[in-house]
Design a protein around this motif. Structure first.
Motif, PDB file in Angstrom:
ATOM      1  N   VAL A   6       0.845  -1.184   0.000  1.00  0.00           N
ATOM      2  CA  VAL A   6       0.000   0.000   0.000  1.00  0.00           C
ATOM      3  C   VAL A   6       0.888   1.244   0.000  1.00  0.00           C
ATOM      4  O   VAL A   6       2.079   1.163   0.297  1.00  0.00           O
ATOM      5  CB  VAL A   6      -0.949   0.022   1.233  1.00  0.00           C
ATOM      6  CG1 VAL A   6      -1.849  -1.202   1.242  1.00  0.00           C
ATOM      7  CG2 VAL A   6      -0.173   0.116   2.524  1.00  0.00           C
ATOM      8  N   ILE A   8       1.022   5.232   1.470  1.00  0.00           N
ATOM      9  CA  ILE A   8       0.476   6.274   2.330  1.00  0.00           C
ATOM     10  C   ILE A   8       1.409   7.470   2.232  1.00  0.00           C
ATOM     11  O   ILE A   8       2.605   7.348   2.493  1.00  0.00           O
ATOM     12  CB  ILE A   8       0.353   5.810   3.800  1.00  0.00           C
ATOM     13  CG1 ILE A   8      -0.578   4.596   3.896  1.00  0.00           C
ATOM     14  CG2 ILE A   8      -0.142   6.951   4.688  1.00  0.00           C
ATOM     15  CD1 ILE A   8      -0.635   3.958   5.265  1.00  0.00           C
ATOM     16  N   THR A  26      -7.815  -1.763   2.464  1.00  0.00           N
ATOM     17  CA  THR A  26      -7.713  -0.722   1.432  1.00  0.00           C
ATOM     18  C   THR A  26      -8.456   0.538   1.858  1.00  0.00           C
ATOM     19  O   THR A  26      -7.956   1.655   1.689  1.00  0.00           O
ATOM     20  CB  THR A  26      -8.254  -1.242   0.086  1.00  0.00           C
ATOM     21  OG1 THR A  26      -7.469  -2.375  -0.304  1.00  0.00           O
ATOM     22  CG2 THR A  26      -8.180  -0.187  -0.999  1.00  0.00           C
ATOM     23  N   ALA A  27      -9.641   0.378   2.431  1.00  0.00           N
ATOM     24  CA  ALA A  27     -10.408   1.531   2.908  1.00  0.00           C
ATOM     25  C   ALA A  27      -9.695   2.233   4.057  1.00  0.00           C
ATOM     26  O   ALA A  27      -9.652   3.471   4.113  1.00  0.00           O
ATOM     27  CB  ALA A  27     -11.804   1.083   3.342  1.00  0.00           C
ATOM     28  N   VAL A  29      -6.443   2.236   4.661  1.00  0.00           N
ATOM     29  CA  VAL A  29      -5.260   2.901   4.110  1.00  0.00           C
ATOM     30  C   VAL A  29      -5.665   4.216   3.445  1.00  0.00           C
ATOM     31  O   VAL A  29      -5.013   5.243   3.632  1.00  0.00           O
ATOM     32  CB  VAL A  29      -4.521   1.974   3.114  1.00  0.00           C
ATOM     33  CG1 VAL A  29      -3.514   2.746   2.275  1.00  0.00           C
ATOM     34  CG2 VAL A  29      -3.833   0.842   3.869  1.00  0.00           C
ATOM     35  N   ALA A  30      -6.750   4.195   2.690  1.00  0.00           N
ATOM     36  CA  ALA A  30      -7.211   5.420   2.021  1.00  0.00           C
ATOM     37  C   ALA A  30      -7.578   6.493   3.044  1.00  0.00           C
ATOM     38  O   ALA A  30      -7.251   7.671   2.856  1.00  0.00           O
ATOM     39  CB  ALA A  30      -8.412   5.108   1.124  1.00  0.00           C
ATOM     40  N   GLN A  31      -8.212   6.089   4.134  1.00  0.00           N
ATOM     41  CA  GLN A  31      -8.607   7.048   5.166  1.00  0.00           C
ATOM     42  C   GLN A  31      -7.369   7.639   5.855  1.00  0.00           C
ATOM     43  O   GLN A  31      -7.286   8.852   6.070  1.00  0.00           O
ATOM     44  CB  GLN A  31      -9.517   6.381   6.187  1.00  0.00           C
ATOM     45  CG  GLN A  31     -10.123   7.341   7.187  1.00  0.00           C
ATOM     46  CD  GLN A  31     -11.135   6.662   8.091  1.00  0.00           C
ATOM     47  OE1 GLN A  31     -11.229   5.441   8.137  1.00  0.00           O
ATOM     48  NE2 GLN A  31     -11.887   7.457   8.816  1.00  0.00           N
ATOM     49  N   ASP A  33      -4.336   7.811   4.584  1.00  0.00           N
ATOM     50  CA  ASP A  33      -3.648   8.637   3.596  1.00  0.00           C
ATOM     51  C   ASP A  33      -4.307  10.008   3.466  1.00  0.00           C
ATOM     52  O   ASP A  33      -3.621  11.034   3.441  1.00  0.00           O
ATOM     53  CB  ASP A  33      -3.616   7.926   2.235  1.00  0.00           C
ATOM     54  CG  ASP A  33      -2.825   8.703   1.203  1.00  0.00           C
ATOM     55  OD1 ASP A  33      -1.646   9.021   1.469  1.00  0.00           O
ATOM     56  OD2 ASP A  33      -3.389   9.010   0.132  1.00  0.00           O
ATOM     57  N   ARG A  34      -5.631  10.031   3.406  1.00  0.00           N
ATOM     58  CA  ARG A  34      -6.347  11.319   3.319  1.00  0.00           C
ATOM     59  C   ARG A  34      -6.051  12.188   4.538  1.00  0.00           C
ATOM     60  O   ARG A  34      -5.779  13.386   4.408  1.00  0.00           O
ATOM     61  CB  ARG A  34      -7.857  11.090   3.211  1.00  0.00           C
ATOM     62  CG  ARG A  34      -8.357  10.757   1.837  1.00  0.00           C
ATOM     63  CD  ARG A  34      -9.878  10.821   1.739  1.00  0.00           C
ATOM     64  NE  ARG A  34     -10.554   9.990   2.722  1.00  0.00           N
ATOM     65  CZ  ARG A  34     -10.845   8.702   2.554  1.00  0.00           C
ATOM     66  NH1 ARG A  34     -10.493   8.092   1.442  1.00  0.00           N
ATOM     67  NH2 ARG A  34     -11.470   8.028   3.499  1.00  0.00           N
ATOM     68  N   SER A  37      -2.329  13.340   4.560  1.00  0.00           N
ATOM     69  CA  SER A  37      -2.095  14.307   3.484  1.00  0.00           C
ATOM     70  C   SER A  37      -2.709  15.654   3.820  1.00  0.00           C
ATOM     71  O   SER A  37      -2.116  16.702   3.540  1.00  0.00           O
ATOM     72  CB  SER A  37      -2.650  13.776   2.158  1.00  0.00           C
ATOM     73  OG  SER A  37      -1.942  12.625   1.760  1.00  0.00           O
TER      74      SER A  37
END
Length: 100
Positions: A6, A8, A26-27, A29-31, A33-34, A37
């Motif tokens: 993944v 990040i 995956t969800a 990791v996306a959270q 990362d958001r 960032s």
């Protein structure tokens, strides 16, 4: 246990994932990362370790703010799996410092 690569905040991580947990990981990791960032892009914090701690606190606060009857039950994760994940994160952070 399956391994997933993944990203990040532009950094790649190889994480262990139980079979069937790919979508949830995956969800998550996306959270993360958001959140990281957004903190980085605000420009006030530059160190990756501090960004990670602030993101973790923000996400924990959001989770704590969800009413208990609405919150999904936490998945059962054995202590050795958690210890292994923390060790892998510490190794991945390397020069940025230890996670815990």
């Amino acid at each position: 246990m399956k391994q997933m690569e993944v990203t990040i905040m532009g950094q790649s991580y190889l994480l262990g994932c139980p079979e069937g947990g790919e979508a949830a990981l995956t969800a998550a990791v996306a959270q993360v990362d958001r959140e990281m960032s957004a903190i980085r892009d605000a420009g006030k914090v530059k160190a990756r370790e501090r960004i990670a701690v602030l993101a973790a606190l923000n996400l924990a606060y959001q989770l704590a703010d969800v009413p208990r009857e609405v919150a999904a039950p936490a998945p059962s994760v054995s202590s050795p799996e958690v210890d292994t994940l923390i060790k892998r994160l510490d190794e991945a952070l390397g020069h940025d410092g230890q996670l815990l």
